[in-house]
Design a protein around this motif. Structure first.
Motif, PDB file in Angstrom:
ATOM      1  N   ALA A  91      -1.324  -5.355   0.254  1.00  0.00           N
ATOM      2  CA  ALA A  91      -2.522  -4.639  -0.222  1.00  0.00           C
ATOM      3  C   ALA A  91      -2.114  -3.421  -1.051  1.00  0.00           C
ATOM      4  N   PHE A  92      -1.070  -2.714  -0.625  1.00  0.00           N
ATOM      5  CA  PHE A  92      -0.568  -1.581  -1.389  1.00  0.00           C
ATOM      6  C   PHE A  92      -0.062  -2.039  -2.746  1.00  0.00           C
ATOM      7  N   ARG A  93       0.709  -3.120  -2.746  1.00  0.00           N
ATOM      8  CA  ARG A  93       1.275  -3.664  -3.981  1.00  0.00           C
ATOM      9  C   ARG A  93       0.161  -4.068  -4.949  1.00  0.00           C
ATOM     10  N   LEU A  94      -0.863  -4.719  -4.446  1.00  0.00           N
ATOM     11  CA  LEU A  94      -1.977  -5.151  -5.280  1.00  0.00           C
ATOM     12  C   LEU A  94      -2.715  -3.951  -5.882  1.00  0.00           C
ATOM     13  N   GLY A  95      -2.988  -2.938  -5.065  1.00  0.00           N
ATOM     14  CA  GLY A  95      -3.655  -1.731  -5.553  1.00  0.00           C
ATOM     15  C   GLY A  95      -2.812  -1.004  -6.587  1.00  0.00           C
ATOM     16  N   ARG A  96      -1.525  -0.885  -6.315  1.00  0.00           N
ATOM     17  CA  ARG A  96      -0.615  -0.220  -7.248  1.00  0.00           C
ATOM     18  C   ARG A  96      -0.593  -0.943  -8.585  1.00  0.00           C
ATOM     19  N   ASP A  97      -0.441  -2.250  -8.546  1.00  0.00           N
ATOM     20  CA  ASP A  97      -0.358  -3.023  -9.785  1.00  0.00           C
ATOM     21  C   ASP A  97      -1.664  -2.976 -10.561  1.00  0.00           C
ATOM     22  N   PRO A 109       9.639  -8.855   0.800  1.00  0.00           N
ATOM     23  CA  PRO A 109       8.614  -9.455   1.650  1.00  0.00           C
ATOM     24  C   PRO A 109       8.220  -8.580   2.840  1.00  0.00           C
ATOM     25  N   ASP A 110       9.145  -7.811   3.361  1.00  0.00           N
ATOM     26  CA  ASP A 110       8.846  -6.979   4.526  1.00  0.00           C
ATOM     27  C   ASP A 110       8.857  -5.492   4.205  1.00  0.00           C
ATOM     28  N   ARG A 111       9.058  -5.144   2.925  1.00  0.00           N
ATOM     29  CA  ARG A 111       9.185  -3.725   2.578  1.00  0.00           C
ATOM     30  C   ARG A 111       7.916  -3.115   2.012  1.00  0.00           C
TER      31      ARG A 111
END
Length: 86
Positions: A54-60, A48-50
């Motif tokens: 937005a980065f996670r969404l773009g990566r996925d 949750p804090d790592r």
């Protein structure tokens, strides 16, 4: 992301897509499996804090797009510029 970074990212993505399209189906299947394993590992490492959402969404989004392309190559449903079916 700067315009230069966006351009470099787009160019690398085009290069990678072109390379993926000419892979043998068996290799594409193996790469898709490895990419899925790496994606699951990355999600496991996300906390949750790592990882910025937005980065996670773009990566996925990007990983899923390449996995779809790899799966299409492994199924032989990719059409090359020459008009031939893979």
């Amino acid at each position: 992301m700067t315009q230069e970074e966006s351009g470099a990212f787009a160019a690398l993505s085009m290069i990678l897509a072109a390379v993926v399209k000419v892979l043998p189906p068996e290799t594409a299947h193996k790469v898709a499996r490895e990419l899925r394993a790496a994606q699951l590992d990355a999600k496991h490492q996300d906390g949750p804090d790592r990882t910025d959402p937005a980065f996670r969404l773009g990566r996925d989004h990007l990983v899923n797009a390449y996995r779809e392309l790899l799966n299409s190559v492994s199924e032989g449903t990719v059409y090359l510029v020459s008009g031939g079916n893979k």
